[in-house]
Design a protein around this motif. Structure first.
Motif, PDB file in Angstrom:
ATOM      1  N   VAL A 232     -10.084 -14.528   0.878  1.00  0.00           N
ATOM      2  CA  VAL A 232     -10.020 -13.220   1.553  1.00  0.00           C
ATOM      3  C   VAL A 232      -9.234 -12.287   0.634  1.00  0.00           C
ATOM      4  N   ASP A 233      -9.902 -11.250   0.151  1.00  0.00           N
ATOM      5  CA  ASP A 233      -9.301 -10.359  -0.844  1.00  0.00           C
ATOM      6  C   ASP A 233      -8.991  -9.003  -0.203  1.00  0.00           C
ATOM      7  N   VAL A 234      -7.698  -8.737   0.007  1.00  0.00           N
ATOM      8  CA  VAL A 234      -7.306  -7.449   0.600  1.00  0.00           C
ATOM      9  C   VAL A 234      -6.897  -6.448  -0.478  1.00  0.00           C
ATOM     10  N   VAL A 235      -6.899  -6.881  -1.749  1.00  0.00           N
ATOM     11  CA  VAL A 235      -6.379  -6.030  -2.825  1.00  0.00           C
ATOM     12  C   VAL A 235      -7.500  -5.256  -3.521  1.00  0.00           C
ATOM     13  N   ALA A 239      -8.548  -7.239  -8.970  1.00  0.00           N
ATOM     14  CA  ALA A 239      -8.293  -8.562  -8.379  1.00  0.00           C
ATOM     15  C   ALA A 239      -9.578  -9.232  -7.902  1.00  0.00           C
ATOM     16  N   LEU A 240     -10.576  -8.438  -7.521  1.00  0.00           N
ATOM     17  CA  LEU A 240     -11.758  -9.035  -6.884  1.00  0.00           C
ATOM     18  C   LEU A 240     -12.471 -10.020  -7.829  1.00  0.00           C
ATOM     19  N   ALA A 241     -12.571  -9.651  -9.113  1.00  0.00           N
ATOM     20  CA  ALA A 241     -13.236 -10.556 -10.074  1.00  0.00           C
ATOM     21  C   ALA A 241     -12.454 -11.862 -10.176  1.00  0.00           C
ATOM     22  N   GLY A 261      -7.082  -0.869  -5.614  1.00  0.00           N
ATOM     23  CA  GLY A 261      -8.124  -0.034  -6.229  1.00  0.00           C
ATOM     24  C   GLY A 261      -9.448  -0.156  -5.499  1.00  0.00           C
ATOM     25  N   ARG A 262     -10.219   0.921  -5.522  1.00  0.00           N
ATOM     26  CA  ARG A 262     -11.488   0.945  -4.793  1.00  0.00           C
ATOM     27  C   ARG A 262     -12.652   0.444  -5.636  1.00  0.00           C
ATOM     28  N   ALA A 263     -12.548   0.557  -6.960  1.00  0.00           N
ATOM     29  CA  ALA A 263     -13.668   0.161  -7.819  1.00  0.00           C
ATOM     30  C   ALA A 263     -13.392  -1.214  -8.406  1.00  0.00           C
TER      31      ALA A 263
END
Ligand SMILES: NC(=O)c1ccc[n+]([C@@H]2O[C@H](COP(=O)([O-])OP(=O)(O)OC[C@H]3O[C@@H](n4cnc5c(N)ncnc54)[C@H](OP(=O)(O)O)[C@@H]3O)[C@@H](O)[C@H]2O)c1
Length: 340
Positions: A232-235, A239-241, A261-263
Motif C-alpha cells: 500500500v503506497d501512500v507516498v 516511491a511508487l516504482a 509527489g503526484r507524478a
C-alpha cells in the motif's frame, strides 16, 4: 451554530468562522451534532488550492463523528442519541465504485463537516463503533475505510500474507492495524526511528528509509527475497516504482496517496515481469465502512489519534499547520465538543 468556511478562495488565509442557523431536517434527513472531525491530507491539498476548483464559500473537512439530535419525517435508520459517522462518498452505498456515485465528496466539491450541526440524508450515515470515542470514530471515514478497501474489500487479504506500507500517518497505521488483525505480517517503511519504534509496538516489522535508503531491497530481504504480497503506497512520486520492486510476482500494489509527489515513472517491464496487479484506492463504500465498524468492535481496535485541536480559527489553522509538517503519527482531530 459555528461553521468554518473558505470565504473567497481556497486558502488557509481565507478561512472564516461564521454563525449560521441550525439546519432543520427535511424528510428522511437526520440532524447530527458534530462532536469531532479528523483532518486528511486531501483537506490540506484543497486548502492549498492543489486539489481542484470548488464553488465558494466551501465548508472544509471530510470526516466527522457525532450524534443524532433530530429526525426528519420518515427517517428510520437511526434513533435520537445514536452515535454516527458520515460517509465521505455519500452516494456510494455498496459494491464497486461507479462514475455515478464517485463525484459527490464531503469537503469538496460538496460542503464539508467543520460545522457544529449537519443535516444529511439518513442513507449517508454509518453507526459509530461502540468501543470508540467520538474523537476516535472521526478518524474512520477516509483513512480507515481506505485502508479497509485497499486490504480487504479490493485486496482480498489472507492470514499469513505479507503487507508492505509506507509511512506512519493516518492511512498507514490503519493498514497496520487492520492487516495485523487479519493475521498478516506488516512491514512498515518510514523515515523516523521513534515513529518506527511506535509502529513496532503495534506489531509491525520496520525498515528505516533514512538509514536504509535502498529500502525496497530490505523489504525484499524481509519477505524471503520474494517481495510482499500486497504493497500500500501512500507516498507516490518516485516511491511508487520502488514499491513495485518490493512486491512479489503476482502481488498487488495499491496506489493510495501522493504526499511524495503526484507524478510517477514506473518501469513497465518490472510490472510485466511480476505480472503485478497495479490498482488505486478511492476511499470506500458505506457497506465497506460498516464492515470496518464490525471489525473494529470485534477486534477491539482503537485508531491512533496523534493530536487534538480546538474548533476555533486558531485551532483549525494550527491543525492544518501540524498536518503540513508532514509527519503525524496517526490522525489529527478537531474537537467540536466531544465531552458534551
Ligand atoms: N485514495 C484514497 O482514497 C485516499 C484516502 C486517504 C488518503 N489518501 C492519500 O494518501 C496519502 C496519505 O494520507 P494520510 O492521511 O495517511 O497522510 P498523513 O497522515 O499525512 O501521513 C503521511 C505519512 O507519509 C510519510 N510521508 C510524508 N511525506 C513524505 C514524503 N515526502 N516522502 C515519504 N514519506 C512521507 C510520513 O510518515 P513517516 O514520516 O513515518 O515516513 C507521514 O506520516 C495522501 O496523499 C492522501 O491524500 C488517499
Amino acid at each position: 451554530m459555528k461553521t468554518l468556511q473558505f470565504q473567497d478562495r481556497l486558502s488557509l488565509d481565507s478561512l472564516v468562522m461564521r454563525e449560521r442557523p441550525v439546519p432543520i431536517p427535511a424528510a428522511r434527513e437526520v440532524l447530527v451534532r458534530v462532536r469531532a472531525v479528523s483532518l486528511n491530507y486531501r483537506d490540506l491539498a484543497i486548502a492549498r488550492g492543489e486539489y481542484g476548483n470548488y464553488e465558494l464559500p466551501l465548508v472544509p473537512g471530510s470526516d466527522a463523528a457525532g450524534e443524532v439530535v433530530g429526525l426528519g419525517s420518515g427517517a428510520r435508520r437511526f434513533g435520537m442519541g445514536d452515535r454516527v459517522c458520515l460517509a465521505y462518498v455519500p452516494d456510494w452505498v455498496a459494491g464497486p465504485i461507479r462514475a455515478s456515485v464517485a463525484q459527490r465528496r464531503l469537503g469538496g466539491p460538496a460542503d464539508g463537516v467543520l460545522s457544529e450541526y449537519l443535516c444529511v440524508h439518513e442513507a449517508e450515515l454509518v453507526r459509530a463503533p461502540d468501543n470508540l470515542s467520538a474523537l476516535e470514530a472521526a478518524t474512520l471515514p477516509i483513512a480507515g475505510v481506505t485502508a479497509w478497501q485497499a486490504l480487504i474489500e479490493d485486496g482480498g487479504l489472507r492470514p499469513g500474507d505479507v503487507v508492505g506500507v509506507l509511512g506512519t500517518g493516518g492511512v498507514s497505521l490503519f493498514v497496520l492495524q487492520i492487516a495485523r488483525a487479519a493475521g498478516a505480517r506488516v512491514l512498515v517503511v518510514g523515515r523516523d526511528a521513534d515513529r518506527l519504534a511506535r509502529a513496532r509496538a503495534m506489531g509491525a516489522e520496520t525498515v528505516n528509509s533514512t538509514t536504509d535508503p535502498a529500502w525496497e531491497r530490505r523489504v525484499l530481504e524481509l519477505s524471503g527475497g520474494q517481495g510482499v504480497d500486497r504493497f500500500v503506497d501512500v507516498v507516490g512520486g518516485a516511491a511508487l516504482a520502488r514499491s513495485v520492486e518490493a512486491t512479489r510476482v503476482g502481488g498487488t500494489v495499491c496506489a493510495v496517496g501522493f504526499v511524495g509527489g503526484r507524478a510517477a515513472e514506473i518501469d513497465i517491464v518490472a510490472l510485466v515481469r511480476r505480472a503485478l496487479t497495479n490498482r488505486a484506492a478511492s476511499a470506500g463504500s458505506r457497506a465497506s465502512f460498516e464492515a470496518l465498524v464490525r471489525a473494529i468492535e470485534t477486534q477491539a481496535l482503537h485508531p491512533v489519534v496523534d493530536r487534538v485541536f480546538a474548533f476555533d480559527l486558531a485551532g483549525v489553522r494550527a491543525a492544518f499547520a501540524y498536518l503540513a509538517e508532514g509527519h503525524p503519527f496517526g490522525k489529527i482531530v478537531i474537537d467540536l465538543g466531544s465531552e458534551c
